[in-house]
Design a protein around this motif. Structure first.
Motif, mmCIF file in Angstrom:
data_model
loop_
_atom_site.group_PDB
_atom_site.id
_atom_site.type_symbol
_atom_site.label_atom_id
_atom_site.label_comp_id
_atom_site.label_asym_id
_atom_site.label_seq_id
_atom_site.Cartn_x
_atom_site.Cartn_y
_atom_site.Cartn_z
ATOM 1 N N GLY A 187 0.786 -1.220 0.000
ATOM 2 C CA GLY A 187 0.000 0.000 0.000
ATOM 3 C C GLY A 187 0.817 1.268 0.000
ATOM 4 O O GLY A 187 0.244 2.364 0.092
ATOM 5 N N HIS A 207 -2.727 4.126 0.913
ATOM 6 C CA HIS A 207 -3.637 2.989 0.863
ATOM 7 C C HIS A 207 -3.242 1.968 1.913
ATOM 8 O O HIS A 207 -2.084 1.893 2.340
ATOM 9 N N LEU A 218 -1.382 -1.378 -4.165
ATOM 10 C CA LEU A 218 -1.664 -0.461 -5.257
ATOM 11 C C LEU A 218 -1.689 -1.226 -6.573
ATOM 12 O O LEU A 218 -0.844 -2.092 -6.811
ATOM 13 N N ASP A 240 -6.114 1.146 -5.616
ATOM 14 C CA ASP A 240 -5.694 -0.091 -4.980
ATOM 15 C C ASP A 240 -6.672 -1.211 -5.296
ATOM 16 O O ASP A 240 -7.677 -1.032 -5.996
ATOM 17 N N VAL A 297 -9.877 11.156 -1.299
ATOM 18 C CA VAL A 297 -10.022 9.725 -1.525
ATOM 19 C C VAL A 297 -11.397 9.488 -2.134
ATOM 20 O O VAL A 297 -12.421 9.937 -1.591
#
Length: 1569
Positions: free
Chosen positions: A1326, A1345, A1349, A1365, A1383
């Motif tokens: 992540g 994340h 990813l 992700d 996000v």
């Protein structure tokens, strides 16, 4: 050459008329007396304080003598039992003023960039203890001849220009001073001078010698540095130089680099019966011829006859001597010790011996055979400052922008740092010896001024572009708190306190400094008003302004006088003003408004003052944004109530930046109507500064933060963080490249060694952290506290795991074993605790009381663990003993007493710190309170060697490099590096920069850098090229077997430092059965298949196991025997490969491959023609010479091991060796590694050439640079590789261990920075890493994340990164700051497969935006967005969903959903993925419908579109590639891969097409037309 009026010599006292005291000055007890020896008048300077009794030439420090003679002759005599000091101010060709001092008050040589201090120690054999250094009872007149040119050249590598000033301080008699370009011989008469090639001393300068007496019987001649002139034999017998003129020590070498050696004039005053010795001295020449005298014959009661005998020839190179003795052993008194010193030196003395008994004490323990080994201590210098972690020190208000806004200048204690904000590269200004209290930069960034704390304050003027110091001068103020330059740099103003505590303002003229001139004091003024800030006006360089408590003053410089005018503040006179700034004119024009002055106060008031009318034009009060318990109101400008405590402000033509104690940085318009932008800090803001272009605002905080606010993007970027108190201890971690520090500010901080950025911090308000240690294998940090608690912290969860309170006092030491199984802690009450760290919840195993020395301070070297983790050492149970224990059992193995009597202090010596050397050496190092470092044998406790006088004070921290090349120690405010290999060390290199004592030193995990911590954290690059595997000292070269096995075993044991464990003998009852093949099987790859892991009961009983995944080898045949290469090692990890006869696997083996103290696990072995090639899992490829089998069979035991199998060559490759093929003679071959590289190896040349490079795992992405010169690939092996498209060669590789790199993006050309290219790489944990291609370094690591990813892309301006992700989240982040500011969860629960970005004005789509981007997910959905990230706008444009096919159509595994914008038509996008039909769908965003479909034979696995040729490339799982011409509709299929084509990418110009299947990449040339 000197000027004509100064030739052949100049009488300084006569020329400057010292007796009139008009051009010279005297202070204290200075009088003219008559000397009986010289029979003339001399000046007597005496007094208890040398600094208060002196003669100074010229009268003021701003004047200059201008004497250009190379030699200075000082005719003086020290007063008995008194100290004296001689100061010389010497100017260099580049305008730098260097102070050179000689005194018997100095105990050791010291050096900075602007000051050389030489001890002139008068030693007598009959003197009592404690009187060493004082003048003897009857000192003689001395002619001190100083070669000023060589002093500067040798010690500072600078060129001498002229002598600026002289100060002769008490207590001494001085007859006169002379300068000349000629080297006079004071003992040579005029008659002798005509016969010999020597220059006699002029009569005016000569000392009177009564008839029949010798000059040397009455006087002393000291020449420093001495020349290499040989005194002829006929002169030696008539007027030989006695021991008074002997200059000892190896000569320094003048080279292109500054070489500073432990060299100084030595004056021996021997009795009348002592034999004379001819002079020799250090000089900057390649060869020095030395002569000495010794008695040849003696007749009865007549005088002894003496003749000169040549010394061994000594070749000097780079400060090191290579001695070849052709005339017998070197006399002990002629042996010498050299010392390389950088910015400071140690061990240099000017000695005067009063007795022949002192001759023996002058010996330096340097063996002749070690002289050549000094060459190993290279290069010079061996360290170079790379980076500094820290900010402030004396104040956190000093930080300014450069004129171009690309860099920030700020102090870090005594170092001034220039930090490039985009690349984070640091540049340093070194020279201050105390904390920098103020600095200023002129408007053109050409001059930098700085002042250091301490009384009186020393100031420096720097050339900002080159970093050179233009001028060093003493300020009239005792403490400088503020500096301000005029815009053009011709005027510098400073504010501070004088010796009486009054506020003083000084103006200096600096306009002529760059032209070779001096800094001149233009005016000084005293004021009773408080001054907190001072600025020179931008519209008039003769006007200034200041503010303070209850006052605002306007200043003016006219006619050499500074005058001030107070501003009538009215009711505002009670305010406490903190800062001020002049209003900037628009576009550089001088407007009337430019004379406006803004002043801020602690109560929140901002006053606008008209400087022309000297009145307050407007007064405003800024109020806080929020009211307690209420909603967020709009900012108000003027009202009653609590205001914002403003600490600093800065004004640009458009806005005013204000920093306040509530931690906010706020931007206001100049009318202060409302707040435009604000940024919150973790502590009170101490200063703000707007960049010259007005787009960035620099801010500093009292908590040690330095950063700036980028106003166009509204992003705040932290540039530096710092501890606010001295650092107590540090620890390094290898796997993640992290550094942990604990400080007196009660914080624990984790830093990234690659970027020097802070990653985590832990704060404890109730107890202070004292010691810190990393777990070697887990992301866990251990910390000991003043309360006695030991806590472990998880770096992944950023939380405390467990706490142990087994200590009653503060923790003084904390260390873990290298394998991470055990942890040890010690406290000030004497207890020692042992912990088990096998699991994250570490537990206490045992606690031993009264074991460690009580009341010992916390030190990084309080506990030491050997490299193999078997031994634990510490100081205890008393401070006079060192104990060594078994780390597992805590059984006491050794106790060494170091409590010898220290003659200097009369006290017992005590141990201070301990440190283990490399395991193979078996050394334990102990630093003591008597300034020694003792090297002990860790097994027996015997002294191996000793380094005496390493520093005037004890060393709290020691470290030895893993290759045993360097010894590192903390020595006061310096770091010293010793050559550890040479038994008789040539002395240390000394590095300064810290303004406070260094608390801890260590090597970085990769051994390429050095870390030192004290007031700040310094990172030094090691410039020495370390060998791949160091041959440790003491190991004899391999030779033929000796007379007996026992002797050979002893020699081998000594060579390794510790006894070698014998190879266990397999049981004859059940020998291991092995399948043997003499040649590779058909279809093989050149080596036999791997055998599974096997272990016999007999081998297990002996504690051995077979090599995992043993790789069979191709065996050579000799005399009917075949040799099988196996490998065995005990569970601890030691062992060596052995040669066995496969006909009868019985003990002993035929041969044993001994590669040194650190064996490796071989992964491949090849044998042919008595030569063996072994490749191990660490990438080491070795060539061995193996004796004949018949010879191996005759030899027994260690005889075969030591002489029959020898390593000839070694190469280090980029990965574990897995395959190889060599010719019959094993001279050349091809070697493959796990890094996907094929190497061509030539043993004859000792070279390895890379033939083919590639990824060893699946290639996940290929991206291209904007200029199409390079491409980058990422793989599941965790590597990101940059390739040259012209040569297809690997250029750069970024490797992340234990992670898979799943996606990659290359930044577009940045606005204004076209050369700045970055790569954004997404990983399976992540994390998102930003790599700089130009600097080949990782710039940033962030975690936007929690899942892996799967896609990443840059915005079109390169200032934003979009990442997706496997959970379907899309994060929007800033690549400069690492902050994720948005996000998107619209695709949640389905992995993001593609993110594509294009530049497009989105007005025709009904939305606002400059970028159009899409995200495709695995659930066959595509979202299209319009964004303008500078305005933080992002709107959904369209949402596409496609039907999912039946599972039978895709064989149970869905192909990816891929989408891309059409490069030749911005309104179109293309989609491929699982659906009802196998096709390419073309969708029109304006018409909101599908406009075309292109049928496909299979479901697509990859997709790429080209711009110029309108080609569409599609890869299939059926190992096929299809090209579709969208203009004509024609298709063409290509084969070539043997796996699914999961990736295809056109280059930007569409000339090439890259396709990838698993880990292979094919490059296709696209034909035009």
């Amino acid at each position: 050459m000197a000027r004509a009026w100064q030739h052949p010599f100049l009488n300084v006292f006569r020329y400057f008329r010292v007796d009139e005291w008009k051009r010279s000055a005297k202070e204290g007890d200075v009088a003219v007396v008559t000397d009986k020896t010289l029979k003339g008048a001399v000046y007597r300077i005496r007094g208890s304080v040398s600094a208060a009794n002196y003669i100074q030439l010229p009268k003021t420090s701003t004047q200059s003598l201008g004497l250009t003679g190379r030699y200075l002759y000082v005719l003086f005599r020290p007063l008995p039992s008194k100290h004296f000091v001689i100061h010389l101010d010497v100017s260099t060709e580049d305008g730098q003023v260097i102070r050179v001092s000689f005194s018997n008050l100095f105990k050791e040589f010291k050096s900075t960039a602007t000051w050389l201090q030489f001890p002139f120690i008068l030693e007598a054999g009959t003197l009592q203890r404690g009187l060493v250094g004082l003048a003897a009872a009857g000192p003689r007149w001395t002619c001190l001849q100083l070669d000023l040119q060589d002093i500067l050249l040798v010690y500072l590598n600078r060129r001498y220009h002229h002598l600026k000033g002289i100060r002769l301080c008490a207590s001494l008699l001085v007859r006169n001073l002379y300068t000349s370009d000629l080297c006079f011989q004071p003992a040579v008469t005029g008659t002798q001078g005509t016969k010999l090639p020597l220059t006699p001393m002029p009569r005016e300068m000569a000392f009177p010698v009564p008839k029949g007496e010798s000059w040397h019987d009455r006087y002393i001649h000291v020449r420093f540095p001495s020349d290499r002139l040989k005194v002829p034999s006929e002169l030696t017998q008539e007027s030989r130089s006695p021991p008074e003129a002997v200059l000892l020590g190896p000569g320094p070498v003048a080279s292109s680099k500054a070489v500073r050696n432990s060299v100084s004039p030595v004056v021996q005053m021997l009795g009348p019966t002592a034999s004379g010795q001819a002079p020799w001295a250090p000089r900057p020449f390649r060869e020095v011829s030395l002569t000495r005298e010794h008695p040849e014959a003696s007749s009865g009661d007549g005088p002894s006859v003496k003749a000169p005998k040549p010394f061994p020839k000594v070749s000097l190179s780079r400060g090191r001597s290579e001695a070849s003795n052709t005339e017998g052993p070197l006399e002990p008194w002629a042996q010498a010790e050299a010392s390389d010193v950088h910015t400071a030196a140690a061990g240099t003395h000017v000695l005067t011996h009063e007795s022949a008994e002192m001759e023996e004490s002058a010996q330096v323990p340097v063996a002749l055979e070690d002289a050549g080994s000094c060459k190993r201590f290279l290069p010079d210098p061996v360290l170079r400052l790379k980076g500094v972690i820290g900010f402030g020190g004396h104040s956190t208000r000093q930080a300014v922008w450069t004129a171009d806004g690309a860099a920030v200048v700020y102090p870090c204690h005594s170092v001034i740092i220039v930090l490039l904000v985009d690349t984070r590269e640091q540049r340093f200004f070194l020279g201050h010896t105390d904390k920098v209290s103020a600095l200023a930069l002129d408007g053109g960034s050409s001059l930098l001024a700085s002042a250091q704390a301490g009384a009186p304050s020393m100031m420096r003027l720097w050339d900002f572009q080159t970093g050179g110091c233009l001028s060093l001068f003493r300020s009239p103020m005792h403490a400088v708190c503020s500096l301000s330059f005029a815009d053009r740099g011709a005027l510098l103003c400073g504010v501070g306190k004088d010796r009486h505590g009054r506020t003083m303002v000084v103006a200096w003229g600096t306009g002529q400094v760059g032209l070779g001139g001096k800094v001149v004091v233009l005016a000084k003024a005293l004021t009773d008003c408080d001054i907190q800030a001072f600025r020179v006006a931008c519209f008039d360089e003769t006007r200034m302004a200041s503010c303070g408590q209850g006052s605002v003053l306007l200043w003016r410089l006219r006619g050499g006088v500074l005058r001030s005018c107070p501003v009538d503040l009215g009711e505002n006179h009670v305010l406490y003003f903190t800062d001020l700034a002049f209003k900037q004119a628009q576009d550089g024009c001088q407007e009337t408004s430019a004379t406006m002055l803004f002043v801020c106060s602690r109560s929140g008031h901002v006053l606008e003052i008209d400087c022309q009318r000297v009145v307050v034009k407007c007064a405003r009060r800024l109020l806080p944004a929020r009211t307690p318990g209420g909603p967020r109101p709009q900012k108000q400008t003027f009202s009653s109530g609590p205001g914002i405590a403003i600490s600093s402000l800065s004004v640009s033509p458009a806005v005013c930046a204000v920093g306040s104690e509530d931690g906010y940085l706020r931007l206001w318009p100049l009318d202060f109507s409302s707040v435009l932008l604000e940024a919150e800090h973790e502590g009170p803001v101490s200063s703000v500064c707007v960049s010259p272009d007005g787009l960035r605002v620099l801010s500093t905080t009292s908590s040690g933060y330095l950063g700036f606010l980028d106003t166009p993007s509204r992003v705040y970027r932290v540039l530096a963080r710092s501890h606010t108190a001295p650092v107590l201890a540090l620890a390094t971690e290898q796997r993640r490249g992290q550094l942990a520090t604990v400080s007196q500010d009660r914080t624990i901080r984790i830093w990234d060694l690659a970027t020097l950025q802070q990653l985590y911090d832990f704060t404890s308000s109730e107890e202070a952290p004292c010691a810190v240690a990393f777990h070697p294998t887990r992301p866990t940090l251990f910390c000991g506290f003043s309360s006695g608690a030991v806590r472990s912290f998880s770096l992944e969860a950023a939380e405390a795991l467990v706490e142990h309170k087994c200590h009653r006092g503060a923790v003084t030491g904390l260390i873990a074993t290298p394998d991470g199984r055990l942890l040890f802690s010690a406290c000030c009450q004497g207890s020692l605790a042992q912990y088990s760290c096998a699991d994250p919840q570490c537990r206490i195993l045992r606690v031993a009381a009264d074991v460690v020395c009580p009341d010992a301070p916390a030190r990084p070297s309080a506990l030491a663990v050997s490299g193999d983790g078997c031994l634990l050492a510490f100081v205890g149970p008393s401070r006079h003993t060192v104990t060594v224990m078994g780390s597992a059992s805590l059984d006491e193995l050794l106790r060494v007493g170091v409590g010898t009597l220290d003659p200097a202090s009369g006290r017992l010596d005590s141990a201070v710190a301990v440190c283990f050397g490399p395991v193979a050496l078996g050394h334990l190092l102990v630093s003591t309170s008597s300034n020694r470092v003792v090297v002990l044998d860790a097994a027996s406790g015997h002294i191996v060697r000793e380094l005496p006088g390493v520093h005037p004070g004890p060393c709290p921290s020691l470290a030895v490099s893993e290759d045993a090349c360097f010894l590192l120690m903390a020595a006061g405010r310096a770091v010293k590096v010793w050559d550890y290999v040479t038994k008789a060390s040539p002395g240390p290199q000394v590095y300064i920069g810290h303004s406070e004592p260094v608390q801890a030193v260590t090597f970085s995990p990769d051994q390429h850098q050095v870390l030192s911590a004290g007031d700040a954290i310094f990172l030094w690059d090691i410039l020495a090229t370390t060998e791949s595997e160091q041959s440790f000292p003491g190991g004899p070269p391999a030779c033929e077997a000796g007379p007996g096995t026992g002797q050979l075993e002893d020699a081998e044991s000594r060579a390794g430092g510790l006894p070698q464990e014998p190879v266990p003998k397999p049981s004859p009852a059940s020998p291991p059965r092995l399948d043997i093949c003499a040649r590779p099987p058909k279809g093989g790859d050149g080596h036999l298949p791997a055998y599974p892991q096997r272990q016999t009961a007999a081998a297990a009983s002996e504690g051995c196991r077979w090599l995992q995944r043993e790789r069979a080898v191709q065996h050579g045949l000799e005399a009917g025997h075949r040799l099988l290469c196996l490998h065995m090692w005990p569970p601890g990890g030691g062992g060596r490969p052995a040669l066995w006869r496969p006909a009868a696997l019985a003990w002993p083996p035929c041969g044993d491959l001994h590669a040194g103290p650190q064996p490796q696990c071989p992964g491949l072995l090849l044998f042919s023609s008595f030569r063996l090639v072994s490749g191990c899992n660490t990438g080491r490829l070795r060539l061995w010479a193996v004796g004949a089998v018949s010879d191996l069979r005759r030899r027994k035991g260690s005889g075969a091991r030591s002489s029959s199998v020898l390593m000839e060559r070694e190469l280090v490759l980029d990965g574990a060796v897995v395959s190889a093929s060599f010719d019959d003679s094993v001279d050349m071959g091809i070697v493959g590694t796990t890094a996907g590289t094929l190497w061509f190896v030539s043993w004859a040349e000792g070279t390895s050439t890379r033939l083919i490079s590639g990824h060893r795992s699946k290639v996940n992405e290929v991206v291209f640079s904007p200029g199409e010169s390079h491409c980058a690939t990422c793989s599941e092996d965790g590597s990101v590789r940059v390739w040259s498209l012209a040569s297809m060669e690997l250029v750069i590789q970024f490797q992340v261990l234990n992670q898979s790199c799943l996606c990659l993006a290359w930044s577009p050309p940045c606005c204004g920075r076209p050369k700045q290219q970055r790569l954004a790489a997404g990983y399976g944990d992540g994390s998102l890493r930003i790599f700089s291609v130009s600097r080949t370094a990782m710039e940033l690591k962030m975690h936007p994340h929690t899942a892996a990813l799967t896609a990443v892309a840059f915005s079109t301006d390169g200032q934003t990164v979009l990442s997706g992700d496997k959970d379907g989240l899309v994060a929007v982040s800033h690549p400069c700051t690492g902050m994720t500011f948005r996000v998107l969860s619209d695709h949640q629960s389905a992995p993001i497969s593609t993110i594509d970005v294009t530049r497009k004005e989105c007005g025709d789509l009904g939305v606002e935006g400059t970028d159009l981007w899409l995200a495709a997910s695995g659930d066959q959905r595509v979202s299209v967005w319009a964004s303008n990230w500078l305005r933080n706008r992002c709107e959904l444009v369209d949402w596409l969903s496609f039907p999912t096919p039946a599972a039978t159509e895709t064989q149970g595994q869905l192909p990816p959903s891929l989408a891309a914008f059409c490069p030749w038509d911005g309104a179109l996008l293309m989609y491929v993925g699982p659906g009802v039909y196998k096709e390419v769908i073309i969708y029109n965003l304006c018409q909101k419908q599908v406009v075309e479909k292109i049928p496909l034979p299979f479901f697509a696995m990859s997709l790429s579109l080209s711009l110029g040729t309108r080609l569409l490339a599609i890869g299939f799982a059926e190992c096929m590639l299809r090209l579709v011409d969208c203009a004509t509709g024609t298709t063409q299929d290509f084969a070539g891969h043997d796996n699914a084509v999961h990736l295809c990418r056109f280059t930007p110009s569409a000339r090439l097409l890259f396709t990838a299947a698993c880990n292979e990449i094919l490059v296709w040339e696209v034909a035009s037309g």
